[in-house]
Each structure stands twice: as C-alpha cells, then as structure tokens.
Design an enzyme around this catalytic site. Sequence first.
Site, PDB file in Angstrom:
ATOM      1  N   THR A  77       0.844  -1.196   0.000  1.00  0.00           N
ATOM      2  CA  THR A  77       0.000   0.000   0.000  1.00  0.00           C
ATOM      3  C   THR A  77       0.875   1.240   0.000  1.00  0.00           C
ATOM      4  O   THR A  77       1.725   1.401   0.879  1.00  0.00           O
ATOM      5  CB  THR A  77      -0.929   0.051   1.231  1.00  0.00           C
TER       6      THR A  77
ATOM      7  N   GLU B  39      -4.046   4.881   2.600  1.00  0.00           N
ATOM      8  CA  GLU B  39      -3.128   3.974   1.912  1.00  0.00           C
ATOM      9  C   GLU B  39      -3.802   3.346   0.709  1.00  0.00           C
ATOM     10  O   GLU B  39      -4.961   2.953   0.760  1.00  0.00           O
ATOM     11  CB  GLU B  39      -2.524   2.932   2.847  1.00  0.00           C
TER      12      GLU B  39
HETATM   13  P1  ADP Z   1       5.083   0.808   3.631  1.00  0.00           P
HETATM   14  O1  ADP Z   1       4.877   0.321   5.020  1.00  0.00           O
HETATM   15  O2  ADP Z   1       6.336   1.660   3.500  1.00  0.00           O
HETATM   16  O3  ADP Z   1       3.885   1.508   3.068  1.00  0.00           O
HETATM   17  P2  ADP Z   1       4.377  -1.479   1.965  1.00  0.00           P
HETATM   18  O4  ADP Z   1       4.770  -2.904   2.259  1.00  0.00           O
HETATM   19  O5  ADP Z   1       2.941  -1.098   2.188  1.00  0.00           O
HETATM   20  O6  ADP Z   1       5.350  -0.526   2.763  1.00  0.00           O
HETATM   21  O7  ADP Z   1       4.789  -1.217   0.459  1.00  0.00           O
HETATM   22  C1  ADP Z   1       4.398   0.002  -0.128  1.00  0.00           C
HETATM   23  C2  ADP Z   1       5.320   0.418  -1.252  1.00  0.00           C
HETATM   24  O8  ADP Z   1       5.381  -0.606  -2.263  1.00  0.00           O
HETATM   25  C3  ADP Z   1       4.795   1.645  -1.960  1.00  0.00           C
HETATM   26  O9  ADP Z   1       5.239   2.840  -1.324  1.00  0.00           O
HETATM   27  C4  ADP Z   1       5.365   1.493  -3.375  1.00  0.00           C
HETATM   28  O10 ADP Z   1       6.626   2.117  -3.470  1.00  0.00           O
HETATM   29  C5  ADP Z   1       5.531  -0.027  -3.536  1.00  0.00           C
HETATM   30  N1  ADP Z   1       4.522  -0.684  -4.404  1.00  0.00           N
HETATM   31  C6  ADP Z   1       4.843  -1.625  -5.343  1.00  0.00           C
HETATM   32  N2  ADP Z   1       3.737  -2.064  -5.973  1.00  0.00           N
HETATM   33  C7  ADP Z   1       2.678  -1.392  -5.428  1.00  0.00           C
HETATM   34  C8  ADP Z   1       1.259  -1.431  -5.695  1.00  0.00           C
HETATM   35  N3  ADP Z   1       0.723  -2.236  -6.630  1.00  0.00           N
HETATM   36  N4  ADP Z   1       0.474  -0.606  -4.953  1.00  0.00           N
HETATM   37  C9  ADP Z   1       1.002   0.194  -4.012  1.00  0.00           C
HETATM   38  N5  ADP Z   1       2.332   0.268  -3.714  1.00  0.00           N
HETATM   39  C10 ADP Z   1       3.171  -0.518  -4.418  1.00  0.00           C
HETATM   40  N1  RBF Z   2      -7.322  -2.788   7.751  1.00  0.00           N
HETATM   41  C1  RBF Z   2      -8.215  -3.235   8.682  1.00  0.00           C
HETATM   42  O1  RBF Z   2      -7.886  -3.286   9.858  1.00  0.00           O
HETATM   43  N2  RBF Z   2      -9.502  -3.581   8.322  1.00  0.00           N
HETATM   44  C2  RBF Z   2      -9.931  -3.562   7.040  1.00  0.00           C
HETATM   45  O2  RBF Z   2     -11.100  -3.900   6.770  1.00  0.00           O
HETATM   46  C3  RBF Z   2      -9.000  -3.113   6.030  1.00  0.00           C
HETATM   47  N3  RBF Z   2      -9.381  -3.068   4.725  1.00  0.00           N
HETATM   48  C4  RBF Z   2      -8.472  -2.654   3.783  1.00  0.00           C
HETATM   49  C5  RBF Z   2      -8.862  -2.618   2.440  1.00  0.00           C
HETATM   50  C6  RBF Z   2      -7.959  -2.200   1.456  1.00  0.00           C
HETATM   51  C7  RBF Z   2      -8.414  -2.162   0.022  1.00  0.00           C
HETATM   52  C8  RBF Z   2      -6.636  -1.822   1.826  1.00  0.00           C
HETATM   53  C9  RBF Z   2      -5.657  -1.392   0.781  1.00  0.00           C
HETATM   54  C10 RBF Z   2      -6.242  -1.860   3.155  1.00  0.00           C
HETATM   55  C11 RBF Z   2      -7.151  -2.267   4.151  1.00  0.00           C
HETATM   56  N4  RBF Z   2      -6.795  -2.313   5.490  1.00  0.00           N
HETATM   57  C12 RBF Z   2      -7.688  -2.740   6.446  1.00  0.00           C
HETATM   58  C13 RBF Z   2      -5.477  -1.836   5.932  1.00  0.00           C
HETATM   59  C14 RBF Z   2      -4.516  -2.967   6.185  1.00  0.00           C
HETATM   60  O3  RBF Z   2      -4.618  -3.354   7.526  1.00  0.00           O
HETATM   61  C15 RBF Z   2      -3.114  -2.420   5.912  1.00  0.00           C
HETATM   62  O4  RBF Z   2      -2.962  -2.163   4.539  1.00  0.00           O
HETATM   63  C16 RBF Z   2      -2.081  -3.354   6.414  1.00  0.00           C
HETATM   64  O5  RBF Z   2      -0.854  -2.700   6.335  1.00  0.00           O
HETATM   65  C17 RBF Z   2      -2.042  -4.691   5.686  1.00  0.00           C
HETATM   66  O6  RBF Z   2      -1.002  -5.439   6.211  1.00  0.00           O
HETATM   67 MG    MG Z   3       1.874   0.831   3.062  1.00  0.00          MG
END
Ligand code: ADP
Ligand code: RBF
Ligand code: MG
Length: 172
Positions: free
Chosen positions: A38, A116
């Site tokens: 995300t 996110e």
């Molecule tokens: P963080 O805790 O830093 O957000 P994540 O595990 O959520 O780490 O990874 C997010 C990062 O992954 C984004 O900031 C982006 O650089 C990269 N990324 C790669 N593919 C995607 C995707 N399909 N959607 C969102 N972020 C992506």
């Molecule tokens: N977090 C929650 O605690 N409950 C949810 O229902 C939830 N829904 C999500 C739906 C989407 C489409 C996305 C992108 C994130 C959601 N998250 C939710 C956040 C999630 O906990 C977070 O992205 C974590 O970092 C996943 O490991």
């Molecule tokens: Mg993230």
Amino acid sequence: RPLLIGPAHGPLPPYPYRMSGPVISGFGRGSKELGIPTANLPVDNSLYPWIPSIPEGVYFGFGSLLLPESHPDYSPAPAPSNPGAASAATSAWSLFPMVMSIGYNPFYKNDTRSVEVHVLHKFQADFYGVDMRLLVMGYIREEKDYKGLEELVEDINFDCEVARQSLQRPGW
Ligand code: ADP
Ligand code: RBF
Ligand code: MG
C-alpha cells in the site's frame, strides 16, 4: 457483497473526491509480503477537508503516478493527452485503478487516520517519493477487525475485484 458499486452511468455526488501527494513510508508491516503493498500518502486535513469528514472505510477509484523515466514501469502516453510527455519529459503520469483504505485499520488499531492505496498493477520496482493523484470514485465497505490476516487479505482481494469490475464500465 456486490461486485458492482454505483450506477452504470458513473459516480454520483459527492464523488469524485480528489487528493494528491508524495508516496511516503507507511507502517512497515510488510503489506508487500502479503501481496498487498500500500502506497501511503500524507494526510493534510487543511488541504483536503473531505478526508476527516467522510466515514472511515474502503474506497475505490483511480490513481495516477508521476513516474520518473528511470522507473521500469515508466511509459509516457503520447502528447497531447499527456502534457508531461510533450517535450523531452523526464517523467510522465500513468493512470491505474486502485483500492484504498481511509481510517484506523481496526485490525492493527492505529491511532491516526491513514490513507493507503493499493494500485491494481504489478510494478517492477517501488516508487517512494513519487507524486500520486487520487480520484476517489466510491465507497466499498466499512473497515473491519479480523480474527487473522488471511481473512483481511481475502476481503482486500475481493475489494480489488469490485474496483476492477466497477471501473471498467464505460460511464466510469
Ligand atoms: P510501507 O509500510 O512503507 O507503506 P508497503 O509494504 O505497504 O510498505 O509497500 C508500499 C510500497 O510498495 C509503496 O510505497 C510502493 O513504493 C511499492 N509498491 C509496489 N507495488 C505497489 C502497488 N501495486 N500498490 C502500491 N504500492 C506498491
Ligand atoms: N485494515 C483493517 O484493519 N480492516 C480492514 O477492513 C482493512 N481493509 C483494507 C482494504 C484495502 C483495500 C486496503 C488497501 C487496506 C485495508 N486495510 C484494512 C489496511 C490494512 O490493515 C493495511 O494495509 C495493512 O498494512 C495490511 O497489512
Ligand atoms: Mg503501506
């Protein structure tokens, strides 16, 4: 739950909401390892007063990324549809469908409202620091607490399918 959200002719007011900002580091929880990276964006309530005013939950829409030429997914659209590509561009906007969470992640019990975005595209590299523009087109569901990660991931995968199917209608 339904696969299609909103009427066939396109989003109803108050949608779409807009916001933009640089992709920043998130919670470092390894969302990427779950297959659901995300991209986190800074939450500026004064710039985007709609963010704190809407219900927390899962939303869908389009995300546009200003990818630098050095990024493996850089692919400039021909001008004039992409003004950034007009003259010796070193970056260009690319548009993707996305799903996003706005809220406190009840599963993790965050204490600040986060934004996110999971972009529906398989990227060859990360894009931290890149500018992202969001067009939020509709609301999918409330955020929930879960017994385990698998159930959270299963629900998010269904959210992705809702976004894909809803956004591929011509009116959207
Ligand atoms: P963080 O805790 O830093 O957000 P994540 O595990 O959520 O780490 O990874 C997010 C990062 O992954 C984004 O900031 C982006 O650089 C990269 N990324 C790669 N593919 C995607 C995707 N399909 N959607 C969102 N972020 C992506
Ligand atoms: N977090 C929650 O605690 N409950 C949810 O229902 C939830 N829904 C999500 C739906 C989407 C489409 C996305 C992108 C994130 C959601 N998250 C939710 C956040 C999630 O906990 C977070 O992205 C974590 O970092 C996943 O490991
Ligand atoms: Mg993230």
